[in-house]
Design an enzyme around this catalytic site. Sequence first.
Site, PDB file in Angstrom:
ATOM      1  N   HIS A 187       0.828  -1.212   0.000  1.00  0.00           N
ATOM      2  CA  HIS A 187       0.000   0.000   0.000  1.00  0.00           C
ATOM      3  C   HIS A 187       0.863   1.263   0.000  1.00  0.00           C
ATOM      4  CE1 HIS A 187      -3.927   1.893   1.764  1.00  0.00           C
ATOM      5  NE2 HIS A 187      -3.274   2.757   1.008  1.00  0.00           N
ATOM      6  N   HIS A 208       1.399   5.246  -2.180  1.00  0.00           N
ATOM      7  CA  HIS A 208       0.903   6.237  -3.137  1.00  0.00           C
ATOM      8  C   HIS A 208       2.104   6.964  -3.720  1.00  0.00           C
ATOM      9  CE1 HIS A 208      -3.304   5.932  -1.609  1.00  0.00           C
ATOM     10  NE2 HIS A 208      -2.675   5.625  -0.490  1.00  0.00           N
ATOM     11  N   PHE A 209       2.314   6.806  -5.014  1.00  0.00           N
ATOM     12  CA  PHE A 209       3.440   7.474  -5.676  1.00  0.00           C
ATOM     13  C   PHE A 209       3.006   8.668  -6.521  1.00  0.00           C
ATOM     14  CE2 PHE A 209       6.663   3.707  -5.583  1.00  0.00           C
ATOM     15  CZ  PHE A 209       6.869   3.945  -4.244  1.00  0.00           C
ATOM     16  N   HIS A 217     -10.423   0.387   0.851  1.00  0.00           N
ATOM     17  CA  HIS A 217     -10.455   1.465   1.839  1.00  0.00           C
ATOM     18  C   HIS A 217     -11.879   1.474   2.372  1.00  0.00           C
ATOM     19  CE1 HIS A 217      -9.728   5.769   3.184  1.00  0.00           C
ATOM     20  NE2 HIS A 217     -11.047   5.719   3.162  1.00  0.00           N
ATOM     21  N   ASP A 222       1.010   2.689   3.827  1.00  0.00           N
ATOM     22  CA  ASP A 222       0.090   3.704   3.311  1.00  0.00           C
ATOM     23  C   ASP A 222       0.848   5.017   3.088  1.00  0.00           C
ATOM     24  OD1 ASP A 222      -2.155   5.042   2.424  1.00  0.00           O
ATOM     25  OD2 ASP A 222      -3.109   5.193   4.388  1.00  0.00           O
TER      26      ASP A 222
END
Length: 423
Positions: free
Chosen positions: A54, A56-57, A173, A299
Site C-alpha cells: 500500500h 501512493h506514488f 479502503h 500507506d
Amino acid sequence: MKTVIQNVKFKEVMVNVLIENGVIKGMNQDEYLEADHVIDGKGQHLFPGFVDLHVHFREPGGEAKETISTGSMAAARGGFTTVCAMPNTRPVPDHEDNLKYVNDLIEKNANVRVLPYASITKRQLGHDLVDFQSLKQLDAVAFTDDGVGVQSAGKMYEAMQEAAKLNMPVVAHCEDNTLIYNGVMHDGDKSNEMNLKAIPSVSESVHIARDVLLAEATGCHYHVCHVSTKESVRVIRDAKKAGIKISAEVTPHHLLLSENDIPEDDARYKMNPPLRSEADRQALIEGLIEGTIDCIATDHAPHTNDEKSQGFLKSPFGIVGLETAFPLLYTHFVENNLITLQQLIDWLTIKPAKLFNLSYGTLQIGSPADLVLIDFNQEENIDVNSFYSKGHNTPFDGWKVKGVPTLTMVNGKVVWEKEEAHV
C-alpha cells in the site's frame, strides 16, 4: 555477473552470499573466490527485501507531491524492494491505455519493483466497473478504489464476482461516507478538546462488516486496508473464524500513535483513517500478534509542505512512511520485547507477499536477490530533510531510532546504499 556479499549475519549465522544474474546461487559460510563485485557486509544483518502492499506514488498527475522515481528511492532507503502502487492517479488506471501508460512510467522511472493496482470502478467514482480481465492481463496486482470506499453494496458484490473468477484480490479502503460527517479526526477526546468535526469508528467497521458478507457470498479474496479500530479487528477475527477469505493490514502509525499523541492543530497527525483511541491502538497490536491482521503496510501518502501547513481543517489526509517504517517498529516493539525480530520481518516480507501470491519476500537459493542489510548498532534521529521522498509529512521527525537499513538490492543490483549524510 557475479556478486558476493561477505560477512553478513542471516538467521544468526555468519554467511557469504553468491548472486549471479540477479538470483541467489549460494548462501553459506563458503568463500566465493570468483566474483565481479564484492560487498563487505561488515557483520550486519541480512533480510529479504520488504514488501509493501500500500503506497501512493502520485504519478501520473500528482508529481508535485511524489513521483515514481522519488517514491521508489524512498522505498529503497527504507529497505522495501517490492511495493504496490495505488491507483488514485490522474489518469486512473481504469482501462488498458491508462494502465499501459502507468506501466511505461514504472519501467522507465522505478528504482525498486513497483506493482500497479487497477481501480475497481472507472475513475474511482463507484459507478461503472472496469474490465477486470483486460487489466489483469496487463499485470494489475489487484483491484481497489483506495482513497474512496465503494459505497454501493451491489457494485461491490458485482466487483467481487468478477475478481473471484480471475482469482484476484479486491482491496478496500473501508469507509461509509454517510458516517463521515465531514470529520477531520477521530471522534474521541481529542476532537472534543479541539472542537473539530470528527469521524466515528463505526464508519470503518460497518463497511468491513458489509464487505465480508459479500466476500463470503462470492468467494472473493477481500483485503482490508489500514485497519484502525477495535470493532474492525473484531469483525475481521469473526470473519476468519467463519472461513471467509479475508486478509488485513495495519500501518506503523496506527500501531505507534493514538489520538492522545496529537499535541495541537498539527496536520502531520492528520491521516485517514485517523489516529484512534488508545484502546483501538492496543487492539491493533493484539490483532497483529494473534494473526487477525496479516501484515504491515505503510500507506505512504506524500503531500507538499504547503498543503500540510493548513491545520486539520484544510490540510489533506496523509503521512509518509517508507523511510521510517522498519526503524520505528524495530525500536518501539522489538527493542521493548513486545514482539520478536522474526515476527516483524515476517509481517514486512513473506506474509504480504503470500497474500497476493507474489514470489518475493524470501531469501533462499534460486530466489530473486531482493535483500536489505540492516545495522542494529547505530542510533540516529529521523530527519525529514534527509528524505528521498518529496513528502515530509510525518509526526516522527526527530524521533530516535535503531535498526537503520544501510543497503538495498533488487534483482542483484544495489539500488541504494547509505552514505554518511544525504541531504
